[in-house]
Scaffold this active site. Structure first.
Site, short mmCIF file in Angstrom:
data_model
loop_
_atom_site.label_atom_id
_atom_site.label_comp_id
_atom_site.label_asym_id
_atom_site.label_seq_id
_atom_site.Cartn_x
_atom_site.Cartn_y
_atom_site.Cartn_z
N CYS A 167 0.14 17.25 -0.80
CA CYS A 167 0.38 15.86 -1.16
C CYS A 167 0.34 14.97 0.08
CB CYS A 167 1.72 15.72 -1.87
SG CYS A 167 1.91 16.78 -3.33
N GLU A 193 4.35 10.39 7.34
CA GLU A 193 3.26 11.32 7.04
C GLU A 193 2.68 11.95 8.30
OE1 GLU A 193 3.93 11.21 4.23
OE2 GLU A 193 3.63 9.34 3.17
N GLY A 215 -0.12 -16.93 20.25
CA GLY A 215 0.94 -17.50 21.09
C GLY A 215 2.29 -17.46 20.39
N GLY A 216 3.11 -18.47 20.68
CA GLY A 216 4.44 -18.53 20.08
C GLY A 216 4.39 -18.63 18.57
N ARG A 274 0.83 -1.21 0.00
CA ARG A 274 0.00 0.00 0.00
C ARG A 274 0.86 1.26 0.00
NH1 ARG A 274 -0.08 4.12 2.74
NH2 ARG A 274 -0.08 3.00 4.72
N PHE A 325 2.61 19.81 1.55
CA PHE A 325 1.56 19.46 2.51
C PHE A 325 0.28 19.01 1.80
CE2 PHE A 325 3.13 22.08 6.42
CZ PHE A 325 4.09 21.12 6.63
N PRO A 365 17.59 14.26 6.88
CA PRO A 365 18.19 13.63 8.07
C PRO A 365 17.91 14.39 9.36
CG PRO A 365 19.74 13.58 6.25
CD PRO A 365 18.58 14.40 5.78
#
Length: 388
Positions: A241, A366, A342-343, A93, A239, A137
């Protein structure tokens, strides 16, 4: 036949025949093409590039856009498609969101006629891939602090700076890059192979493993005068977008939640403990009921946002409410579903923990929980609290 156990309120009755057809088409594709392969793609940290033209043929790339070869479907139809794709995997998606809600929307809203004709038809068909380079960054939640710059020259522009967490950058044919100029923040189209662009995929990752995110550096990148998106200046551009992408997330997260719930429900009905199926225990039933409550409410919320969007009345703070609530609830549902497994729930045989890992990324991108909380806080109090 009455409502299913996943749709106790019969929300399907609120959908038109066309909307149901779109949903079933995308659901069938997800069941046949995504679900049988996603465990391998996720574990191998592989984005299945071969599905890109398939998604174009399915009609989900730039799905909500009109003209230029785009499908021109409604906001609700796009939301339903996002929900079904994320029931397969958030990474799939996310590809559709980056391609359509971000890159294609930027070109469609703010590009020139020449730019639209050059890129949009082939992007809608899945022949070309786009990406959207905004986050840096040191400037994630605060894009107004971006350092990437574009300097105008006699021949066009020179682009310098760095971006991080840029989805699809290593396979993109064109990047929509946002940079600071003398006239404010502007968008630029940077084709792949442009000298001075350096792209490095971010790996290894614990989340979104069937997706691609990259570090990108721009080192004296020379662009022609026609590289700039002429239609917008300032943060309004990116913004606009981001709001498209955030809207799709409100739907998509409910797909991950529903798939997690259905996996837990099926398992609880067949897994025997102390001589009885898990589903026969009160604690398990409470977990399943609480999951279903939030899935039904979240899906109804997403549908309401879609109706508002199709009516041209959807406001940014309403999108924030949907993104914040539905991702937060979906993550809680995926984690709770894993406890029923569970596991066995930590293996790749079952989807909930994979969904939970992916939703940690969806929760962050976003707009983090904190950013959307502050957007809503500012709206209801009239006081902006973003800077302390």
């Amino acid at each position: 036949m009455g409502p299913s156990t996943s749709d106790l309120l019969d929300l399907d009755s609120l959908l038109s025949d066309d909307e149901l057809l779109v949903r079933e088409k995308v659901r069938d594709y997800t069941v046949q093409r995504i679900k049988p392969n996603i465990a391998h793609w996720y574990e191998a940290a592989e984005f299945p590039r071969e599905i890109v033209p398939e998604l174009g043929e399915l009609g989900v790339l730039g799905m909500h856009l009109d003209g230029y070869g785009c499908p021109g479907r409604t906001a609700v139809e796009y939301g339903l498609a996002a929900m079904e794709l994320e029931a397969g995997d958030s990474g799939i998606r996310t590809f559709v969101s980056v391609q359509g809600s971000l890159a294609m929307t930027a070109i469609h809203k703010w590009g020139s006629e020449e730019q639209k004709e050059q890129w949009l038809p082939r992007m809608a068909a899945g022949e070309l891939i786009g990406c959207f380079a905004l986050t840096e960054p040191s400037a994630g939640s605060d894009p107004s602090s971006m350092a990437t710059s574009a300097r105008q020259t006699a021949d066009g522009w020179v682009l310098d700076g760095a971006k991080r967490w840029i989805g699809l950058a290593s396979i993109a044919d064109v990047m929509v890059v946002w940079a600071r100029t003398e006239d404010g923040i502007r968008g630029f189209l940077v084709p792949s192979g442009t000298p001075g662009v350096h792209v490095v995929p971010i790996e290894p990752k614990l989340s979104m493993r069937a997706s691609i995110q990259c570090d990108v550096k721009f080192d004296g990148v020379k662009l022609g005068p026609d590289a700039i998106l002429p239609g917008v200046s300032g943060l309004r551009g990116p913004f606009s977008c981001l709001n498209e992408a955030r809207y799709g997330i409100a739907w998509g997260a409910m797909g991950a939640a529903r798939d997690s719930y259905e996996a837990a429900l099926e398992y609880a009905g067949t897994r025997m403990q102390f001589g009885r199926p898990l589903a026969s225990y009160q604690l398990t039933q409470e977990k399943l009921v609480n999951m279903l409550l939030e899935i039904q409410k979240g899906t109804l919320l997403a549908l309401h946002l879609g109706r508002l969007k199709d009516a041209g009345r959807l406001e940014p703070q309403q999108i924030s409410l949907g993104k914040l609530n539905n991702v937060r609830e979906a993550l809680a549902i995926a984690r709770e579903a894993r406890t029923i497994l569970g596991g066995n729930g930590v293996t790749m045989d079952y989807s909930p923990l994979r969904h939970a890992n992916n939703l940690e990324s969806v929760r962050t991108y976003e707009g983090t929980d904190e950013v959307h909380t502050l957007i809503l806080g500012q709206h209801i109090t009239g006081i902006g609290a973003f800077r302390g």
